[in-house]
Design an enzyme around this catalytic site. Structure first.
Site, short mmCIF file in Angstrom:
data_model
loop_
_atom_site.label_atom_id
_atom_site.label_comp_id
_atom_site.label_asym_id
_atom_site.label_seq_id
_atom_site.Cartn_x
_atom_site.Cartn_y
_atom_site.Cartn_z
N HIS A 1 39.53 -31.48 6.69
CA HIS A 1 39.60 -32.66 7.56
C HIS A 1 38.21 -33.28 7.67
O HIS A 1 37.22 -32.58 7.84
CB HIS A 1 40.09 -32.24 8.95
CG HIS A 1 39.97 -33.32 9.98
ND1 HIS A 1 39.10 -33.26 11.05
CD2 HIS A 1 40.62 -34.50 10.11
CE1 HIS A 1 39.22 -34.35 11.79
NE2 HIS A 1 40.12 -35.11 11.25
N HIS B 1 32.65 -41.40 10.04
CA HIS B 1 33.68 -41.36 11.08
C HIS B 1 33.53 -42.62 11.91
O HIS B 1 32.62 -42.72 12.74
CB HIS B 1 33.53 -40.10 11.94
CG HIS B 1 34.76 -39.79 12.73
ND1 HIS B 1 34.77 -38.90 13.78
CD2 HIS B 1 36.04 -40.25 12.63
CE1 HIS B 1 35.98 -38.82 14.29
NE2 HIS B 1 36.77 -39.63 13.60
N GLU C 1 0.82 -1.21 0.00
CA GLU C 1 0.00 0.00 0.00
C GLU C 1 0.85 1.26 0.00
O GLU C 1 0.33 2.37 0.04
CB GLU C 1 -0.93 0.00 1.21
CG GLU C 1 -1.93 -1.16 1.21
CD GLU C 1 -2.72 -1.25 2.52
OE1 GLU C 1 -2.29 -0.57 3.49
OE2 GLU C 1 -3.71 -1.98 2.56
#
Length: 1302
Positions: A335, A380, A169
């Site tokens: 890593h 892992h 608006e």
């Protein structure tokens, strides 16, 4: 972290669309198309939505209809646009016949400002539609990032305005504007402040248009920063108050500025300056022969990326520097590349490989374990991390390896596989990687490693290699057995410990080794789950309203409720300027079961009855019979989106009026409780997170009393009208404040957890108060420093790195555990760490751990080398333990066993598992370890692990052959350039020091070395890479997913050369005489002095709810002899456009070839702790001088939108006689030791204290003179030790925060 793949990676460049095609694409995307969105949440089914591009704000938006935007992403955050169905969102529906879209009809947008990117997975209606979106967005990505700063500001302003003006608006209320400015880090003191600056507001409504908002922004930015000491501002009419748009800077003046102040040689060409000004302004009215800047535009230029302190010419790859052997380069290395979070429970992801490679990483790690179907998996090992397929990883590598850089990629293989699966690995390497895989030497006759240019677009395998003539054999590894390596654990996983206060069970990570049980602090049991879970629903949809701020319950009997509602609405709307439609809902006084909607309209309060009825046994709610809702919550939500309609008006419900006194019924609130009484209650609950809120004697003032780090602390809360203030954070109510800090840390890591009252004390309170929770005794009417209680030994945890300045001090890293601490006066304590006993350290660098002798006997066995590293909470000696299963379970947990220690009377630890099988396995293994602990440990230490290698895999290893490091071979004929060695950081530290650094550098000139984080860094934190780099180590592997300083330094090192992943080490490092730790060995380098003034900042990010109080830390990082830090003062309550007083900082640098200039912006919070806001790090050799912008990045090294510092920087050479120009005869290091510019700590000398009182903790006023006298009387117990230090939190007990300055 900064993604380095440019948008061109997705298809721009030679095949870029024409101007006409771009116009057509943009129009089509602005109109939008209907596509199916595949969600990341399992609970949400794919939905069709309308997707559009908002060109004014450069956002992609989506919605069900035209009215309400459901979501959006900034195009500037897009990192990749990927055709096809390669995302987890699509993978979830592979088996669902209802959702099997055609591959060619799908694409994925990857975006975000962190390492782990978010995905927008979309199915279009045709392949042409997919091509339109990919081509159009690819162009928009590049155009958005390259846009001139004024255009970026325009888009940012519209984005802020439209976020409030959702209905477009072109008008927002003054209240909305005030809130918006708060969101962008600018404090508006009151509504009058805005009215004075917006004099042309519409008389009737008081609404603000976009044009007025943009002009207000321009005025606020300039008026706040016109006091900076800048060229043009001193002499122009600005000083007389003339508006900036009436003051112009001509082309000639701007050209002179570029030449005289900025040293820009290209500015000698007047035509180039003209073209630059036109491209920066992009103003059709000023496309004239003599363009000009208005003064505020010139200041905007100074803060802009176009005026960056970094020399962007160094961003390009220089092929001529890529001809040295690989051993002469630093190589960007990751890593455990597959991980997205911590090292023990996070998700393994293909996207992590793609992200690292696209960030320029050139050495990635594959941790391979035997998997199903004869093919390895990657994760892992021996942890809870999830598994991904080896073959999928290879395909991901092939797709992304050379997008960001054409230089070689090294695959570091951590091989735990059988011979059979190794052969399958080798086969897949050849099959998937094809010609990119290097399988034979580049030059057989070479006497060194090949160069990056010789290995362009090649992938190298780093893996153990067999001796000549072997089919397969066992080869020794260089890794000896260590009980601290989690891969050697007997068992690990998530178990649960009961909280003794609220009796809830919380997950902890347990590790069983050959002699001990280690367990972590509280952790998350579902870190590996990528799916975002839906928030828990209320027990009944009919009760959803009860937690909403607009619901006030029963306000009073009879007409009292109506009057109270009118008073609340009137006070709130008049005081805050809240718009029409502001509302609250209350229980009806007249009709039982009904409610009343009270709202603000045209300066009056009106009321509307909400009817209720039963329909088939369930309640229904309505205003009119033709529109019925299932809950009160649904009804209110509807009328917040759709207008209420009646004969007189139409109006949406806008702003909820919060409850003001809801806190009075809360269990944590105490209307009449003294500070001493509060402390006594909290002393009986020895748990961090215990808290209460009490009314203070001062009007409209409260205090939160809480326990953190084993101590009782207080902070003041102030009621200011309708707003509750904690520090500079604003809340609607006390209930809102407490609710926020139950979810977010209030102080460091402490969240409000245990509400304390008399009833709670009866259940969980101890009989004897914990007087150790008080720092000091109390002297009536005055807080004193002396502690009447005897000192006791405790353990502390380091909050920051600290490097000893004297021989009698400790050096330690963040999170180090310092034992046997003896507290001393003067801000310095003694303790044991790293084999050194009872040395000094500054007490404000540490936080005290809970006294192990009081609460947790097992904490006596804390081991700084445990497999859990910094996550460690406790250690148990297994042979000393007794295990007992509890068949009946405990407190809603069925599978519970107890661990007790006969040596500690009446102590046991109840541990819960998720299943009977898991419980039995843990108990069995613990009992086995208890019986055979000594034998297992001896066997493990004696065993040298050996590994069988498949010939097929060995043949793929050409240059990167890992062998045990042999120091005796360095510099001899036995040293082979094809051999390399890997080191955990702890082993590397034995070589990157003054004793062996020069020798290690000699090794690295010929051979590669790879350094990786120690196994105890389970939180995926990183080590300091600088010592490794200066000693020549090429492959310094870091956890790319972790947003810490080491990764930010890594990004800075590789920013030169366009993030190609290879940076040639300075020629100095190839000088045989060079010693990394001896500056006298530097030859051919000219030392320099950098002089910096921090002038101002713009668009700093927020940190939490409040307006920030920023200060800037400036650091030179590099060689040990060059590293130093200094800092500015802090600016109060301004993160949008703060200004700092002129103050030069000087840095002497002996080795500028290996030096980084680092800026970190912190905020000082109400506890005088510093919280990270932004950073920027640059190699010194690429800096420009003059008045320069420092574009700021977040902790992931992603560019923050429009955020920058403005600095004045000069770089002087050192004179040949050793003096430093232009400050001859005085050491700049000594000049820089001004205590007000030193970071973290100050050694206070006698008579040098000047206290600064911190208002958030002003419960009582005390004599500054008395305190100064008291400080003067404090001395360190030995005459040769540091005299004192300033605590960041000097007096937590008494809410006094004092800072000392020299």
């Amino acid at each position: 972290m900064a993604g380095v793949a440019t948008p061109c990676a997705n298809g721009c460049g030679p095949g870029a669309p024409s101007e006409a095609e771009v116009l057509h694409l943009c129009r089509s995307l602005e109109v939008g198309t209907v596509m199916t969105l595949f969600y990341s949440k399992k609970s949400q089914r794919p939905e069709r939505k309308t997707f559009q591009v908002k060109l004014e704000t450069r956002q992609i938006t989506w919605s069900r209809g035209a009215d309400k935007i459901e979501g959006s992403i900034d195009i500037r955050e897009i990192k990749e646009i990927r055709p096809g169905k390669t995302s987890r969102d699509f993978d979830r529906y592979q088996e669902d016949p209802a959702f099997r879209p055609d591959q060619s009809h799908c694409f994925v947008i990857l975006y975000g400002m962190e390492f782990r990117l978010k995905t927008l997975s979309l199915q279009a209606t045709s392949e042409d539609e997919v091509n339109m979106w990919i081509k159009g967005l690819t162009w928009l990505m590049e155009d958005t990032l390259q846009a001139a700063t004024p255009l970026q500001i325009e888009r940012w302003l519209r984005k802020q305005f439209y976020s409030v003006d959702r209905n477009r608006e072109d008008r927002i209320s003054a209240k909305d504007l005030k809130n918006m400015l708060s969101q962008v880090n600018y404090r508006v003191p009151n509504m009058r402040f805005l009215r004075e600056r917006l004099t042309d507001l519409e008389q009737r409504s008081g609404d603000i248009t976009y044009g007025q908002f943009a002009q207000l922004y321009r005025s606020l930015m300039y008026s706040a920063q016109k006091t900076m000491d800048l060229p043009f501002l001193e002499t122009n009419a600005l000083r007389t108050g003339e508006r900036p748009e009436h003051c112009q800077v001509s082309l000639s003046e701007f050209q002179q500025f570029l030449l005289e102040y900025q040293g820009e040689l290209w500015a000698v060409d007047r035509l180039q300056v003209q073209e630059f000004m036109l491209s920066f302004l992009r103003d059709p009215l000023r496309e004239i022969e003599e363009p000009y800047f208005f003064l505020d535009e010139l200041v905007t230029f100074l803060f802009s990326k176009e005026n960056s302190v970094w020399n962007s010419q160094l961003d390009a790859v220089c092929p001529d520097t890529m001809n040295n052997p690989l051993s002469h380069y630093w190589i960007s290395s990751s890593h455990n590349t597959y991980l997205t979070g911590d090292q023990f429970s996070s998700e393994s992801s293909l996207e992590a490989y793609a992200r690292c490679l696209r960030m320029g990483c050139r050495c990635i790690e594959l941790d391979c374990w035997d998997g199903p179907d004869g093919m390895p998996v990657i994760y892992h090992g021996h942890t809870l991390t999830t598994k991904i397929k080896f073959s999928d990883v290879l395909h991901t590598i092939k797709e992304h390896a050379f997008v960001a850089s054409e230089y070689p990629v090294i695959l570091s293989i951590e091989d735990h596989c059988s011979i059979a699966q190794q052969r399958n690995m080798a086969q897949h390497f050849r099959k998937v990687l094809g010609d990119t895989l290097l399988t034979k030497p580049v030059d057989i006759a070479a006497d060194g490693l090949p160069s990056p240019n010789q290995l362009r677009r090649k992938i190298l395998i780093k893996h153990k290699k067999l001796a000549e003539g072997s089919a397969y054999e066992e080869v020794p590894t260089s890794v000896m057995y260590s009980e601290n390596d989690i891969s050697n654990s007997i068992k690990n996983g998530i178990l649960y410990l009961e909280d003794p206060v609220n009796h809830e069970w919380y997950p902890h990570y347990f590790v069983l080794t050959s002699s001990k049980i280690y367990y972590s602090e509280e952790t998350s049991s579902d870190q590996g789950n990528e799916d975002e879970e839906e928030p828990k629903e209320a027990s009944s949809s009919t009760e959803l309203h009860s937690s909403e701020k607009w619901f006030h319950g029963k306000l009073g009997a009879g007409r009292d409720g109506r009057h109270i509602a009118e008073r609340l609405l009137t006070e709130y709307c008049i005081e805050t300027g809240a718009p029409d439609g502001s509302f609250l809902v209350r229980e009806s006084e007249t009709f039982v079961g009904d409610y009343t909607l009270s709202f603000w309209r045209n300066g009056k309060v009106q009321h509307c009855r909400i009817h209720s009825r039963q329909d088939a046994g369930t309640p229904k709610f309505f205003l009119t019979d033709n529109l019925v809702f299932d809950s009160l919550y649904d009804l209110i939500t509807h009328y917040q989106q759709v207008p209420l309609r009646c004969n007189e008006f139409e109006m949406r419900l806008s702003e909820p009026v919060p409850q003001t006194n809801a806190h009075e019924s809360k269990e944590w609130y105490h209307a009449s409780l003294t500070r001493a009484q509060a402390e006594h209650m909290l002393m009986r609950v020895p748990r961090d997170g215990a808290f209460l809120v009490r009314k203070r004697n001062e009007p409209n003032s409260y205090a939160i009393s809480f326990r953190a780090e084993g101590k009782i602390k207080h902070c003041r809360v102030q009621q200011e009208g309708q707003t509750v203030m904690l520090g500079n954070s604003e809340f609607d109510s006390l209930v809102d404040l407490i609710s926020y800090y139950e979810k977010h840390p209030l102080y460091r890591k402490m969240k409000l957890r245990y509400p304390i009252n008399e009833e709670a004390l009866e259940k969980i309170g101890t009989a004897e108060p914990d007087y150790g929770a008080l720092y000091e005794g109390r002297n009536p009417g005055f807080y004193v420093e002396a502690n009447p209680m005897p000192t006791f030994k405790c353990a502390v945890k380091a909050l920051f790195d600290y490097k000893a300045q004297r021989e009698d001090e400790l050096t330690f890293t963040k999170s180090a555990i310092i034992q046997n601490v003896e507290k001393q006066d003067g801000g310095w304590w003694r303790g044991d760490y790293g084999g050194k006993k009872q040395l000094w350290f500054p007490s404000n660098y540490v936080e005290e751990m809970i006294n192990p002798a009081v609460l947790e006997p097992e904490r006596e066995h804390l081991d700084e080398n445990s497999p859990l590293g910094d996550l460690l909470r406790g250690v148990l000696d297994v042979p000393a333990c007794q295990i007992a299963i509890r068949p009946e379970g405990k407190n809603n947990r069925l599978f519970v066993f107890s661990i007790s220690m006969p040596s500690v009377a009446q102590w046991s630890l109840d541990v819960a598992a998720d299943s009977q099988e898991e419980l039995q396995d843990w108990v069995k293994k613990i009992r086995e370890v208890a019986q055979t602990a000594d034998a297992r440990l001896t066997e493990g230490k004696m065993m040298e692990r050996r590994k069988k290698i498949a010939l097929e895999l060995s043949e793929l290893v050409v240059y990167c052959r890992p062998v045990p490091f042999d120091e005796e071979k360095i510099g001899t004929e036995r040293a082979c350039y094809r051999d390399m060695s890997s080191f955990p950081e702890t082993k590397a530290e034995k070589y990157v020091n003054k004793a062996k650094g020069k020798k290690f550098l000699q090794y690295n000139r010929l051979q590669l070395s790879r350094i990786y984080p120690k196994g105890q860094r389970l939180d995926s934190s990183n080590y300091d890479p600088l010592p490794m780099w200066i000693c020549g180590s090429q492959l310094v592997a870091l956890n790319f997913q972790t947003p810490d300083k080491p990764m930010q330094m890594n990004q800075a090192l590789f920013m030169a050369g366009g993030h190609c992943g290879y940076v040639l080490q300075p020629s100095t490092m190839r000088d045989e005489a060079f010693d990394p730790f001896d500056k006298s060995s530097l030859r051919g380098l000219e030392p320099c002095v950098i002089c910096i003034e921090v002038l101002g900042a713009r668009h700093l990010p927020k940190n939490g709810r409040g307006i920030v109080c920023p200060f800037v830390e400036i650091e030179v990082a590099g060689a040990e002899y060059d590293s130093t830090k200094q800092k500015t003062e802090f600016v109060v309550d301004n993160g949008l456009n703060p200004v700092w007083p002129a103050k030069p900082f000087h840095f002497q640098i002996s080795n500028p070839e290996f030096a980084f200039l680092r800026f970190v912006v912190y905020e000082e919070d109400m506890f005088s702790d510093q919280n990270f806001l932004a950073q920027a790090t640059f190699p010194v050799k690429g800096l420009k001088t003059g008045y320069r912008a420092v574009p700021l990045k977040n902790n992931y090294s992603e560019d923050l939108e429009l955020a920058s510092l403005l600095i004045k920087i000069d770089i002087f050479p050192a004179k040949e006689n050793g003096d430093l120009s232009p400050f001859s005869g005085i050491s700049l290091r000594e000049r820089a030791s001004d205590a007000s510019s030193q970071l973290f700590h100050v050694r206070a000398r006698e008579g040098s204290f000047e206290a600064r009182y911190q208002q958030p903790f002003e419960d009582f006023r005390i004599s500054q003179e008395h305190l100064a006298d008291h400080f003067d009387s404090r001395e360190r117990s030995t005459s040769d030790g540091p005299s004192s230090a300033t605590n960041l939190i000097e007096d937590p007990l008494h809410d006094k925060l004092w800072k000392c300055s020299l």
